[in-house]
Design an enzyme around this catalytic site. Structure first.
Site, mmCIF file in Angstrom:
data_model
loop_
_atom_site.group_PDB
_atom_site.id
_atom_site.type_symbol
_atom_site.label_atom_id
_atom_site.label_comp_id
_atom_site.label_asym_id
_atom_site.label_seq_id
_atom_site.Cartn_x
_atom_site.Cartn_y
_atom_site.Cartn_z
ATOM 1 C CG HIS A 104 -2.335 -0.575 1.125
ATOM 2 N ND1 HIS A 104 -2.540 -1.055 0.128
ATOM 3 C CD2 HIS A 104 -3.138 -1.442 2.349
ATOM 4 C CE1 HIS A 104 -3.938 -1.507 0.072
ATOM 5 N NE2 HIS A 104 -5.020 -1.479 1.410
ATOM 6 C CE1 TYR B 50 -9.861 1.724 13.395
ATOM 7 C CE2 TYR B 50 -10.067 -0.516 12.165
ATOM 8 C CZ TYR B 50 -10.263 -0.038 13.560
ATOM 9 O OH TYR B 50 -11.149 -0.205 14.539
ATOM 10 C CD GLU B 51 -4.467 -0.899 5.230
ATOM 11 O OE1 GLU B 51 -3.628 -1.211 5.980
ATOM 12 O OE2 GLU B 51 -5.389 -1.323 4.646
ATOM 13 C CB SER B 52 -9.708 3.604 5.181
ATOM 14 O OG SER B 52 -10.203 3.905 6.521
ATOM 15 N N GLY B 53 -7.060 5.787 6.198
ATOM 16 C CA GLY B 53 -6.685 7.793 6.480
ATOM 17 C C GLY B 53 -7.856 7.916 7.691
#
Lengths: 285, 258, 285, 258
Positions: A104, B50-53
């Site tokens: 990612h 969370y890696e979604s921001g």
């Protein structure tokens, strides 16, 4: 300059066989309607780019449209594997698919570099990881000041990027809210950007000055497709249809069942059907 | 109330390792449950990312994906994905990266990429996502997974993310300055790396678990610490918090129809 | 973890002689009150970093506090030159000042790289420009994929960054709105970040999810200083005092007049005076 | 209404070079006035960008700095400064970079850094700010400045931003793919680079201006095009628009007291 048009036309004018195409959305705002339109139009030999290819890419790969996947996480988020992608990679059905795999962090940086007009991105990444051994597009650069060696990946510059967003205004400016993901970068990195939106409003005069807005002159085509992200969601409009993601795990487990489902739900469907699919998921405004 | 499943014990044991001072990069699945139980019990001020921001999120139900709307609705702020990986993870601001694993070895190296050969895989798994850099840029890494011979193996098929490599100071030799995996919480035990060899060593077994049970579900010869503790059983509050969270989650995810 | 404290304490605890310090603000939100407090406390041998050193750095340089300036545009925006900086650079009064000069693009990238934990930034910049010949900190890297040569600059990592913002909430999270400039990067790139704010509110629960917010655990100290950006402005609170910028051109033209002005308006003043200075400039909420 | 100053003629002539299709990176001073006159007259859909991060701004009064609140209030969106320089300028999205100059030479190279030697300057000017990369990353560069022998010189003291270097294809040789300075508008004339040598050549003189006037205020031997046009005088609308803008601006900036 953004032009408003039906989705069918927007896809036909901006995607062609052999293109490198990104349909981006990080769980939120996945451009499902645009992907389904591309499936209906039957494109071939696409290089499909996406950080998180989920069921939309599972469908496109299962329909034999992709010759290559560039990605960093190929799963049905929270559910499991992508069974059509597995079938293509493991068994070459319906055709073999080349894989270029990143992390990612590397893909996010690669899109960012693409938006910034740079040929590559540098990151402190991949240390000790196996991907650099199997992906020749992971190299390194050395900091000219400290001597530190950093990973380098080529920037991502798609021929065309498809994204879904909340709103366009009448001039064709586009507003993205909530989990904004990588969409701004994916749109700016591409030669052509196609956007589906939930609705078209007069203007964004009342919007906060620091929101994520793509000016109309960065966009090629806009199609109004309410519900166009389903079963993903659009923040402020409707919720994620988690049940559909769970259901996909069954549908995609079998080649025949997959084909039948695609026939009924994609090939025979049209962009307008998305509005109906999200009716029960709509949130109070 | 004293009945609990090994999975519940695992989640609760993992939650106890977190504090209100932590800034935790949360993987989906077991890590997500553990982090939120910590937040709802003893670590109310923990920062979950969370890696979604989504930064500083406090979901009422567990997200199915790393990008559910609930995460954004309850977050302090939501940033773009490149910013997340550049300023927040690579910037060194994450105290704990919390990962799950499909395959792990005794040095905390993780595989979630392929079973078999990379180019002709027997099973193509989803891949690393954020894990390679979560493993190298977080100040420490916690791992949680249920034990099985298929999951805990002598040799992983692919180095999705780097733990301690072959052990010792191999991280440092590769230029990785962070601590790497410092804690492994399974459904049977708590493991910590040996200070020298970095091999994961059982330091505490959950109530009712025997050495044999740990060994039978692990693909390598297990090392046990000299003084082995028993993990305290889940408290009533912990168990109720976890079960309520799971119930709310199930209701929320089932309540939607396409 | 952000701690709330009076400005005097925040400056005393976080700045020391010889530090590399950034007082950032891109026209908007310049941390004037913090800079004046630093002047009152009389620090020495500072390396002052700022993209756009304006009258605040003119004052600090004129008071002999800086041994080095790292910048990309040293002017009184829209008015003219910085006369105290000129006097230091051209005549060594009151002391000589070393200059490390970049372009805006390079400095913005250098802060960005600092926030991202990287040792350097790469940009397509400086081509044909004179700065690389006089600044040894401008080097190059070569893209390992295309062979293109790009400019490289070291990342900026200040010992301490001072910024001014609209609001903090009670936990110490900080909200920046409007022209957000380089402040987020400057704060994240620094070892310590000190923030002055217009006001402290309960929480940011009603704020849009995509605003520019610094979490409390990225900040060292917060001081509530209404008007603390004057004569710069705080979007939503008070306007830019353009007249003061014009006035500074006269004040700074003469060494004695400068000293007298500093005595009256800075050395004898205190943080609380800023609230009074912006009273007539306040905007309707 | 037919009376106008050379400076007004300069601003209006510059404004005419812009269109509604342009995405213009606006330098402060004369460029800012010209860009806004264009927007208020024949180019209502022009996109004006200031380096402070304001995109698609439409100020009612001219900003004193590149970061006045008015720019943000009227902008389509306001982004961070690193994003401005990375995605928008370096990304190649700017059609016209509009610069002023303290010193310029016949090839459009600009100096706003120092008069005299860099290390022991006679006058330390503000420096380049955004100019070095505006000059190289914008698709084209327009320059506007009042003529003077001090400003238009045989040899500039410092290359703040690169125009055409020594002329010819030197930009290309340095790896700069953009067109560079394609237009110079002064208070006396309109100049365009010779297609071959890239030397700025007078193609149009403003009403009442003579060749001698142009030469007397220029430090190099001026080249004139074979067919020399006369710049159309400002129209009533243009002049009124500019003067109203200046009057609003003056009122706004004077109306504030410390």
């Amino acid at each position: 300059m953004a032009r408003f048009m039906p989705l069918e036309q927007a896809v036909r004018e901006n995607l062609k066989d052999g293109d490198t195409a990104a349909f981006e959305g990080f769980t939120h705002l996945i451009p499902t309607a645009a992907a389904h339109e591309a499936i209906r139009q039957g494109f071939k030999d696409l290089t499909l780019i996406r950080m998180t290819p989920d069921i939309v890419y599972d469908q496109m790969v299962g329909m034999g449209m992709a010759k290559k996947l560039l990605f960093s996480y190929a799963g049905n988020p929270g559910v499991g594997l992508l069974r059509r992608v597995r079938d293509a990679v493991e068994n070459g059905w319906p055709r073999s698919v080349e894989v270029e795999e990143h992390s990612h962090a590397a893909m996010a940086n690669a899109y960012e570099a693409g938006a910034a007009g740079l040929p590559f991105a540098a990151l402190r990444g991949y240390r000790g990881a196996g991907l650099p051994e199997v992906n020749p597009n992971i190299k390194s650069v050395t900091c000219p000041f400290t001597g530190e060696k950093l990973a380098a990946v080529p920037s991502v510059r798609p021929d065309v990027t498809f994204i879904h967003a909340q709103k366009a205004d009448k001039k064709g400016n586009v507003l993205i809210e909530g989990i904004i993901g990588i969409q701004k970068e994916a749109a700016l990195a591409a030669k052509r950007a196609v956007v589906t939106v939930e609705e078209v409003v007069e203007d964004f005069a009342d919007a906060h000055p620091n929101l994520c807005i793509l000016p109309h002159w960065t966009i090629t085509a806009i199609a109004e497709v309410p519900g166009g992200a389903h079963p993903s969601y659009t923040h402020g409009y409707y919720d994620r249809d988690n049940a559909s993601y769970l259901e996909w795990d069954d549908v995609s487990a079998d080649r025949d069942r997959f084909r039948a489902w695609m026939e009924d739900n994609v090939l025979k469907a049209k962009a307008e059907d998305f509005a109906v699919r999200v009716e029960k998921l709509r949130v109070a405004k | 109330m004293n009945d609990f499943t090994p999975n519940e014990m695992m989640t609760i044991a993992a939650s106890r390792a977190l504090t209100s001072q932590d800034v935790c990069f949360v993987g989906i699945g077991a890590p997500s449950a553990a982090c939120n139980v910590a937040r709802l019990t003893h670590a109310p001020d923990i920062t979950l990312i969370y890696e979604s921001g989504t930064i500083g999120t406090a979901p009422d139900v567990l997200p199915l994906s790393i990008g559910d709307g609930e995460l954004c609705d309850t977050a302090l702020t939501t940033v773009s994905v490149p910013e997340m990986f550049r300023y927040w993870l690579q910037g060194g601001r994450i105290t704990i990266g919390f990962l799950g694993a499909a395959q792990i070895d005794r040095f905390g190296n993780i595989n979630t990429t392929v079973i078999g050969d990379y180019h002709t895989p027997k099973v193509r798994l989803p891949g690393g996502g954020g894990a390679p850099e979560i493993a190298s840029s977080s100040q420490e890494v916690y791992i949680t997974m249920a034990q099985s011979k298929r999951g805990m193996v002598e040799k992983i098929d692919f180095f999705t993310s780097f733990g301690h490599g072959d052990g010792g100071d191999q991280r440092k030799k590769l230029g990785i300055e962070t601590k790497g995996p410092t804690l492994l919480i399974t459904d049977l035990a708590i493991w910590k790396p040996d200070p020298e060899t970095k091999e994961f060593t059982v330091v505490s077994m959950h109530p009712g678990v025997t050495r044999e049970m740990v060994q039978e579900t692990c693909g390598w010869k297990v090392k046990f610490a000299d003084t082995l503790e028993e993990t305290p059983a889940p408290s009533e509050l912990e168990l109720k918090t976890l079960r309520d969270l799971k119930a709310r989650t199930e209701a929320a995810h089932k309540g939607q129809a396409g």
